[in-house]
Design a protein around this motif. Structure first.
Motif, PDB file in Angstrom:
ATOM      1  N   VAL A 130       0.834  -1.197   0.000  1.00 10.09           N
ATOM      2  CA  VAL A 130       0.000   0.000   0.000  1.00 10.09           C
ATOM      3  C   VAL A 130       0.869   1.247   0.000  1.00 10.09           C
ATOM      4  O   VAL A 130       0.592   2.219  -0.714  1.00 10.09           O
ATOM      5  N   ASP A 131       1.944   1.233   0.779  1.00 11.00           N
ATOM      6  CA  ASP A 131       2.848   2.379   0.821  1.00 11.00           C
ATOM      7  C   ASP A 131       3.409   2.661  -0.572  1.00 11.00           C
ATOM      8  O   ASP A 131       3.459   3.818  -1.004  1.00 11.00           O
ATOM      9  N   ALA A 132       3.801   1.624  -1.269  1.00 11.80           N
ATOM     10  CA  ALA A 132       4.332   1.796  -2.625  1.00 11.80           C
ATOM     11  C   ALA A 132       3.246   2.284  -3.584  1.00 11.80           C
ATOM     12  O   ALA A 132       3.482   3.176  -4.406  1.00 11.80           O
ATOM     13  N   ILE A 133       2.058   1.714  -3.464  1.00 11.59           N
ATOM     14  CA  ILE A 133       0.935   2.114  -4.324  1.00 11.59           C
ATOM     15  C   ILE A 133       0.600   3.587  -4.112  1.00 11.59           C
ATOM     16  O   ILE A 133       0.433   4.359  -5.061  1.00 11.59           O
ATOM     17  N   GLY A 149       3.169   5.964  -5.485  1.00 16.83           N
ATOM     18  CA  GLY A 149       2.990   6.148  -6.928  1.00 16.83           C
ATOM     19  C   GLY A 149       1.846   7.098  -7.240  1.00 16.83           C
ATOM     20  O   GLY A 149       1.957   7.942  -8.140  1.00 16.83           O
ATOM     21  N   ALA A 150       0.759   6.972  -6.492  1.00 16.59           N
ATOM     22  CA  ALA A 150      -0.370   7.888  -6.690  1.00 16.59           C
ATOM     23  C   ALA A 150       0.046   9.319  -6.363  1.00 16.59           C
ATOM     24  O   ALA A 150      -0.305  10.260  -7.086  1.00 16.59           O
ATOM     25  N   ASP A 151       0.814   9.495  -5.282  1.00 12.74           N
ATOM     26  CA  ASP A 151       1.319  10.829  -4.929  1.00 12.74           C
ATOM     27  C   ASP A 151       2.214  11.383  -6.039  1.00 12.74           C
ATOM     28  O   ASP A 151       2.126  12.570  -6.385  1.00 12.74           O
ATOM     29  N   ASP A 152       3.081  10.536  -6.565  1.00 10.58           N
ATOM     30  CA  ASP A 152       3.978  10.987  -7.632  1.00 10.58           C
ATOM     31  C   ASP A 152       3.177  11.494  -8.828  1.00 10.58           C
ATOM     32  O   ASP A 152       3.536  12.514  -9.437  1.00 10.58           O
ATOM     33  N   ASP A 153       2.101  10.805  -9.176  1.00  7.98           N
ATOM     34  CA  ASP A 153       1.248  11.241 -10.279  1.00  7.98           C
ATOM     35  C   ASP A 153       0.516  12.538  -9.947  1.00  7.98           C
ATOM     36  O   ASP A 153       0.460  13.463 -10.749  1.00  7.98           O
TER      37      ASP A 153
END
Length: 149
Positions: free
Chosen positions: A109-112, A115-119
């Motif tokens: 979840v942290d990785a997911i 990635g959402a934050d990066d987008d």
């Protein structure tokens, strides 16, 4: 001749946040749904990552109705992400514990979410993202609504 065109008022900060929040919320929900999770289930697992918690304390930590928490716990238990056991000191209480699979899921979840934050925040520099985080935490710390999730 006087102009009748109105100058648009700048949007209110709350409106800007609500609009971005809707986009962010949709992306986060979609990302979590791929793992069979919701924001409530992630908040619950996050609280359990520090160690076992009795069910009533978890209700207090999350600020939710007991029946809402039971529904989340049922889902997470069915996914093998947590266990509930009777407290040996008080058989009326349940102790909730995250499983090794739950720990692995939190790492996913942290990785997911990263990635959402990066987008979502690609237009911001690292320092701008940190500043936004600090400001939003400050607002959340002074929020009088009391909503936790």
């Amino acid at each position: 001749m006087a102009s009748t065109a109105r100058t648009a008022l700048p949007p209110q900060l709350g409106v800007l946040l609500a609009g971005r929040g809707a986009v962010a919320g949709a992306r986060v929900r979609t990302a979590l749904a791929a793992r069979g999770l919701t924001m409530r289930s992630v908040f619950t697992l996050t609280h359990l990552a520090d160690g076992p918690v009795n069910q009533q304390a978890l209700i207090d930590l999350l600020g939710v109705d007991p029946s809402a928490l039971v529904a989340v716990l049922n889902e997470l238990e069915a996914l093998g992400l947590l266990n509930r056991q009777r407290d040996t000191a008080d058989r009326r209480r349940h102790i909730v514990t995250i499983t090794p699979e739950g720990i692995r899921t939190l790492a996913d979840v942290d990785a997911i979410l990263g990635g959402a934050d990066d987008d979502l925040f690609a237009a911001l520099s690292t320092e701008e993202r940190r500043q936004l985080e600090r400001l939003l935490e400050k607002v959340a710390d002074t929020d009088s609504c009391g909503d936790k999730y």
